[in-house]
Design an enzyme around this catalytic site. Structure first.
Site, short mmCIF file in Angstrom:
data_model
loop_
_atom_site.label_atom_id
_atom_site.label_comp_id
_atom_site.label_asym_id
_atom_site.label_seq_id
_atom_site.Cartn_x
_atom_site.Cartn_y
_atom_site.Cartn_z
N LYS A 175 -2.56 -41.61 -38.10
CA LYS A 175 -1.43 -42.33 -38.71
C LYS A 175 -0.14 -41.90 -38.01
O LYS A 175 0.35 -40.79 -38.21
CB LYS A 175 -1.30 -41.99 -40.20
CG LYS A 175 -0.27 -42.92 -40.86
CD LYS A 175 0.53 -42.27 -41.96
CE LYS A 175 1.87 -41.76 -41.58
NZ LYS A 175 2.88 -42.69 -41.09
N GLU A 250 2.87 -28.14 -38.15
CA GLU A 250 3.97 -27.84 -37.22
C GLU A 250 5.21 -28.47 -37.84
O GLU A 250 5.33 -29.69 -37.88
CB GLU A 250 3.71 -28.46 -35.84
CG GLU A 250 2.53 -27.86 -35.11
CD GLU A 250 2.74 -26.41 -34.72
OE1 GLU A 250 3.89 -25.94 -34.70
OE2 GLU A 250 1.74 -25.74 -34.44
N CYS A 284 12.30 -30.81 -32.78
CA CYS A 284 12.03 -29.65 -33.64
C CYS A 284 12.55 -28.38 -32.96
O CYS A 284 12.88 -27.42 -33.62
CB CYS A 284 10.54 -29.52 -33.88
SG CYS A 284 9.59 -29.57 -32.37
N GLU A 385 18.03 -27.72 -41.58
CA GLU A 385 17.77 -28.50 -40.37
C GLU A 385 18.50 -29.85 -40.49
O GLU A 385 18.33 -30.55 -41.48
CB GLU A 385 16.26 -28.76 -40.23
CG GLU A 385 15.92 -29.51 -38.97
CD GLU A 385 14.42 -29.81 -38.82
OE1 GLU A 385 13.79 -30.24 -39.81
OE2 GLU A 385 13.89 -29.61 -37.71
P1 NAD Z 1 8.31 -36.47 -41.82
O1 NAD Z 1 7.77 -35.22 -42.44
O2 NAD Z 1 9.19 -37.32 -42.64
O3 NAD Z 1 7.12 -37.40 -41.33
C1 NAD Z 1 6.12 -36.95 -40.44
C2 NAD Z 1 4.89 -37.83 -40.62
O4 NAD Z 1 4.36 -37.59 -41.92
C3 NAD Z 1 5.16 -39.33 -40.53
O5 NAD Z 1 4.06 -39.97 -39.94
C4 NAD Z 1 5.27 -39.72 -42.01
O6 NAD Z 1 4.99 -41.08 -42.24
C5 NAD Z 1 4.22 -38.82 -42.63
N1 NAD Z 1 4.42 -38.54 -44.06
C6 NAD Z 1 5.56 -38.60 -44.77
N2 NAD Z 1 5.31 -38.29 -46.07
C7 NAD Z 1 4.00 -38.02 -46.16
C8 NAD Z 1 3.15 -37.60 -47.22
N3 NAD Z 1 3.62 -37.45 -48.46
N4 NAD Z 1 1.84 -37.39 -46.95
C9 NAD Z 1 1.35 -37.53 -45.70
N5 NAD Z 1 2.11 -37.92 -44.66
C10 NAD Z 1 3.42 -38.15 -44.88
O7 NAD Z 1 9.03 -36.02 -40.46
P2 NAD Z 1 9.75 -36.94 -39.37
O8 NAD Z 1 11.08 -37.38 -39.92
O9 NAD Z 1 8.84 -37.97 -38.85
O10 NAD Z 1 9.98 -35.88 -38.20
C11 NAD Z 1 11.02 -34.97 -38.21
C12 NAD Z 1 10.54 -33.60 -38.67
O11 NAD Z 1 9.43 -33.19 -37.88
C13 NAD Z 1 11.59 -32.52 -38.46
O12 NAD Z 1 11.60 -31.67 -39.57
C14 NAD Z 1 11.10 -31.79 -37.22
O13 NAD Z 1 11.55 -30.46 -37.09
C15 NAD Z 1 9.63 -31.87 -37.40
N6 NAD Z 1 8.93 -31.70 -36.12
C16 NAD Z 1 8.27 -30.53 -35.92
C17 NAD Z 1 7.64 -30.30 -34.70
C18 NAD Z 1 6.90 -29.02 -34.46
O14 NAD Z 1 6.05 -28.99 -33.57
N7 NAD Z 1 7.16 -27.95 -35.19
C19 NAD Z 1 7.68 -31.28 -33.71
C20 NAD Z 1 8.37 -32.47 -33.96
C21 NAD Z 1 8.98 -32.68 -35.18
#
Ligand code: NAD
Length: 498
Positions: A175, A250, A284, A385
């Site tokens: 997904k 992550e 991130c 963040e």
């Molecule tokens: P997000 O947590 O909103 O979404 C990430 C993914 O999870 C998306 O596909 C989203 O649709 C899905 N999702 C959302 N709610 C969910 C739920 N309740 N159950 C299952 N899946 C769900 O994050 P984002 O806005 O897409 O990305 C930004 C965040 O990601 C930032 O906090 C960033 O630091 C982090 N990030 C971390 C890394 C790392 O390797 N540590 C890398 C890239 C991004």
């Protein structure tokens, strides 16, 4: 007319059972619809998990080196299509071409690395403590893997998960983030072309609550590989723990860069501009805090403000543009809300702090590179963040003080120190609490064959990248073969007379 995309389930293209769809728009020009995608729900996830389950046995019996060959071929196709993929990604999520080319290259590097791991996946053979007995451990596949990815690295992050999962012999329900479904769909298309059999890789588009959560809750999904925010990661961890699913998280970061008074300041300046404003701060590993030694604080801040205010914003398809838009409207609103908080809490706004407007910028979600000075550790902009082009600058008296400030966060992903003093460098390497530390380089720049991940609330201890990814996507099985033709009891018969 924008292209209409479908889910891929069991090798067949399918609309969402609900029949609903969502639009994906270009964040640099919100009038442009990049594609229309199925708005799926639990029913689509159930079908995808069934397909992945059915395909699992045959795929797990296919030799790992040959699974690697398929992934290698996907890498070759990505090489041939690199420029097209990069342009597609810039249109979809806004980052500039030089960065989207890097994102695709990261996927290619991961393909070639993962393919080679298909011929390693080493276990251990060790001498048995008993005569005529053989012992070894080996890596075996796990089952159906749920892969949930964010939008900021639309190609690289899915490949970090999907390629090692495939080579390990797992089947997948994927997904992607709903801000970047097109790059994800293209990645799946490439893997199918490379020879991934029907059902082995399934993609279900849609929202986190409807699709992501249904994957996490599904009892036939054996493991979840998630990259995203800490808030969602905690929710996933809670739910997955009910069935003791294996989960790799992550999550967020609040990365800091230290610049000491003995640093090469020009080098540090280049690093900070790249770390803080590259990908519009939406990494991130972005540099979100800058900790300056007090002796160079004023001078460096002036140098930084001057360079940052000259960064060129615009549509990333224009090669001269240095900073693209925020990914969507709500992300820009969120960034701006932190500017308001920063001002209210007494930080000094040095540059930016507002929407970037005028000409073509009016069509997209642009935000000016923003720098706050005189930030103290208890301010919200030093703690949370932001995930946008906002840098919080703090002052330190010494390397120990700088490290203490750097460590003062719930996150622990990346960190950087600019210094020419070897004692400072080694102290930082030892004392910084983070998964990644750079010396004389910015907080961004991970290489795919090295472990990647963070400590504290940035994750739950797993690492992506390199061989460590394979530790997550495969299980260890220990094997004993007794060819003595008699019952031999370990620990008991070994030391019978002692
Ligand atoms: P997000 O947590 O909103 O979404 C990430 C993914 O999870 C998306 O596909 C989203 O649709 C899905 N999702 C959302 N709610 C969910 C739920 N309740 N159950 C299952 N899946 C769900 O994050 P984002 O806005 O897409 O990305 C930004 C965040 O990601 C930032 O906090 C960033 O630091 C982090 N990030 C971390 C890394 C790392 O390797 N540590 C890398 C890239 C991004």
């Amino acid at each position: 007319m924008p292209k209409v995309f479908k889910n891929l389930i069991g090798g067949k293209e399918k609309d969402a059972v609900s029949g609903r769809t969502f639009e994906n728009r270009n964040p640099a020009d919100w009038n442009e619809v990049v594609g229309i995608f199925p708005k799926s729900d639990k029913r689509d996830v159930d079908a995808a998990v069934d397909a992945a389950k059915q395909a699992y046995r045959e795929w797990s019996l296919y030799p790992a080196p040959r699974r690697g060959d398929i992934v290698k071929k996907a890498g070759d196709i990505m090489v041939a299509r690199k420029e097209e993929l990069a342009r597609e990604m810039t249109r979809e999520m806004g980052k500039v071409l030089v960065e989207t080319r890097g994102d695709v290259q990261e996927g290619i590097d991961t393909a070639y690395y993962s393919a080679s791991e298909g011929r390693r996946m080493f276990g251990v053979t060790a001498p048995s403590e008993l005569q005529n007995k053989f012992t070894m451990s080996m890596r075996v596949s796990v089952g159906v893997a749920g892969v949930i990815s964010p939008w900021n690295f639309p190609m690289a992050i899915p490949t970090w998960k999907i390629f090692p999962a495939l080579v390990s012999g797992d089947t997948i329900v994927f997904k992607p983030a709903s801000d970047t479904p097109k790059t994800a769909a293209t990645l799946v298309e490439i893997l199918v072309e490379a020879g991934v059999p029907a059902g082995v890789l399934n993609i279900v588009h849609g929202g986190g609550n409807e699709v992501g959560m249904a994957i996490v809750e599904h009892e036939d999904v054996e493991l979840i590989s998630f990259t995203g925010s800490t808030a969602v990661g905690k929710k996933i961890s809670e739910i997955a723990s009910r069935s003791l699913k294996r989960v790799s998280l992550e999550l967020g970061g609040k990365n800091a860069e230290i610049v000491m008074d003995d640093a090469n300041l020009e080098l540090a300046l280049d690093g900070i501009l790249w770390g803080a404003f590259g990908t519009t701060g939406q990494r991130c590993t972005a540099t979100s805090r800058l900790i300056l030694h007090e002796k160079i604080y004023d001078k460096f801040l002036d140098m930084l403000a001057e360079r940052a205010s000259r960064l060129k914003l615009g549509n990333g398809l224009d090669e001269s543009v240095e900073v693209g838009p925020c990914v969507n409207e709500s992300q820009r609103e969120k960034v701006h809300s932190y500017t308001e908080i920063g001002k209210k809490e007494g930080a000094r706004l040095v540059i930016g702090g507002e929407f970037a407007k005028g000409g073509d910028l009016d069509k997209g979600w642009f935000y000016k590179p923003t720098i706050f000075a005189e930030v103290t550790p208890n301010m919200t902009i030093a703690i949370e963040e932001i995930f946008g082009p906002v840098l919080s600058v703090m002052k330190a008296k010494s390397i120990d003080h700088a490290i203490e400030l750097l460590n003062g966060t719930i996150y622990g992903l990346s960190s950087a120190v600019y210094t020419r003093n070897i004692n400072h460098a080694f102290k930082a390497i030892r004392d910084i609490k983070a998964g990644i530390t750079y010396i004389n380089a910015p907080t961004i720049g991970a290489e795919t064959h090295m472990p990647f991940g963070g400590v504290k609330q940035t994750g739950n201890g797993h690492r992506e990248g390199g061989a460590s990814a394979f530790e997550f996507f495969s299980e260890i099985k220990t094997v004993y073969v007794d060819y003595s033709d008699k019952l031999q009891r370990a620990q008991i018969d070994t030391y019978r007379n002692s």
